[in-house]
Scaffold this motif. Structure first.
Motif, short mmCIF file in Angstrom:
data_model
loop_
_atom_site.label_atom_id
_atom_site.label_comp_id
_atom_site.label_asym_id
_atom_site.label_seq_id
_atom_site.Cartn_x
_atom_site.Cartn_y
_atom_site.Cartn_z
N TRP A 58 -11.10 1.96 16.61
CA TRP A 58 -11.19 3.16 15.78
C TRP A 58 -10.02 3.19 14.80
CZ3 TRP A 58 -14.84 7.21 16.16
CH2 TRP A 58 -14.57 8.33 15.37
N GLN A 59 -8.82 3.00 15.33
CA GLN A 59 -7.63 3.08 14.49
C GLN A 59 -7.54 1.94 13.49
OE1 GLN A 59 -3.98 4.10 16.39
NE2 GLN A 59 -4.93 5.72 17.60
N ALA A 60 -8.15 0.81 13.81
CA ALA A 60 -8.15 -0.32 12.89
C ALA A 60 -8.90 0.00 11.60
CB ALA A 60 -8.76 -1.55 13.55
N GLN A 61 -9.74 1.02 11.61
CA GLN A 61 -10.51 1.40 10.43
C GLN A 61 -9.74 2.36 9.52
OE1 GLN A 61 -13.23 -0.20 9.70
NE2 GLN A 61 -12.99 -1.27 11.64
N LEU A 62 -8.61 2.86 9.99
CA LEU A 62 -7.85 3.81 9.21
C LEU A 62 -7.10 3.12 8.08
CD1 LEU A 62 -6.31 5.92 12.11
CD2 LEU A 62 -8.31 6.47 10.72
N ARG A 63 -6.84 3.86 7.02
CA ARG A 63 -6.03 3.36 5.92
C ARG A 63 -4.63 3.92 6.10
NH1 ARG A 63 -9.82 0.41 5.44
NH2 ARG A 63 -11.38 0.47 3.82
N HIS A 64 -3.66 3.04 6.03
CA HIS A 64 -2.27 3.47 6.20
C HIS A 64 -1.54 3.28 4.88
CE1 HIS A 64 -2.70 3.79 10.54
NE2 HIS A 64 -3.40 2.68 10.48
N GLU A 65 -0.72 4.25 4.54
CA GLU A 65 0.10 4.17 3.34
C GLU A 65 1.52 4.52 3.70
OE1 GLU A 65 -1.37 6.57 0.16
OE2 GLU A 65 -3.39 5.78 0.33
N LEU A 66 2.45 3.86 3.03
CA LEU A 66 3.86 4.15 3.23
C LEU A 66 4.27 5.25 2.27
CD1 LEU A 66 6.60 3.46 4.50
CD2 LEU A 66 6.88 1.75 2.70
N ASP A 67 4.79 6.33 2.80
CA ASP A 67 5.28 7.42 1.98
C ASP A 67 6.79 7.32 1.94
OD1 ASP A 67 5.86 9.73 0.61
OD2 ASP A 67 4.84 11.08 2.03
N GLU A 68 7.29 6.68 0.88
CA GLU A 68 8.73 6.42 0.78
C GLU A 68 9.55 7.70 0.63
OE1 GLU A 68 9.64 3.41 -2.07
OE2 GLU A 68 8.01 2.13 -1.35
N SER A 69 8.93 8.79 0.18
CA SER A 69 9.67 10.04 0.03
C SER A 69 10.11 10.59 1.39
CB SER A 69 8.84 11.07 -0.72
OG SER A 69 7.74 11.47 0.05
N GLN A 70 9.42 10.23 2.46
CA GLN A 70 9.79 10.70 3.79
C GLN A 70 10.94 9.89 4.40
OE1 GLN A 70 6.39 10.95 6.33
NE2 GLN A 70 5.42 12.55 5.11
N ASP A 71 11.21 8.73 3.80
CA ASP A 71 12.28 7.87 4.31
C ASP A 71 13.65 8.30 3.83
OD1 ASP A 71 10.45 6.38 5.65
OD2 ASP A 71 10.28 4.83 4.12
N ARG A 72 13.71 9.21 2.90
CA ARG A 72 15.00 9.61 2.31
C ARG A 72 15.65 10.71 3.07
NH1 ARG A 72 12.61 9.31 -3.70
NH2 ARG A 72 12.27 7.11 -3.64
#
Length: 84
Positions: free
Chosen positions: A70-84
């Motif tokens: 199920w999770q393999a079908q998800l799209r993941h994106e890196l939100d660099e604004s949360q890393d700051r």
């Protein structure tokens, strides 16, 4: 019992997606303006993918969103604004 209910939902979803796809294919086989035919062609590609994913999840008994399939079908994106 809960897992079986989820599996039944996936079976119904796969059947519904297959029926919807058949209706769109019937439309494309008829007389349509070029733009409508092109749009429906793109919709068919998306619907086939959606139906195939639902069928795969059903086949692998992955009815729980915590399952790997199920999770393999998800799209993941890196939100660099949360890393700051």
């Amino acid at each position: 019992a809960h897992r079986e209910g989820e599996a039944q939902h996936l079976r119904r979803l796969t059947a519904e997606l297959t029926a919807d796809l058949g209706e769109i294919v019937d439309l494309v086989r008829g007389r349509l303006p070029t733009l409508s035919r092109t749009t429906l062609g793109a919709l068919i590609v998306l619907d086939v993918h959606q139906r195939d994913v639902a069928a795969l999840l059903e086949e692998r008994c992955a009815a729980d969103p915590a399952d790997f399939e199920w999770q393999a079908q998800l799209r993941h994106e890196l939100d660099e604004s949360q890393d700051r």
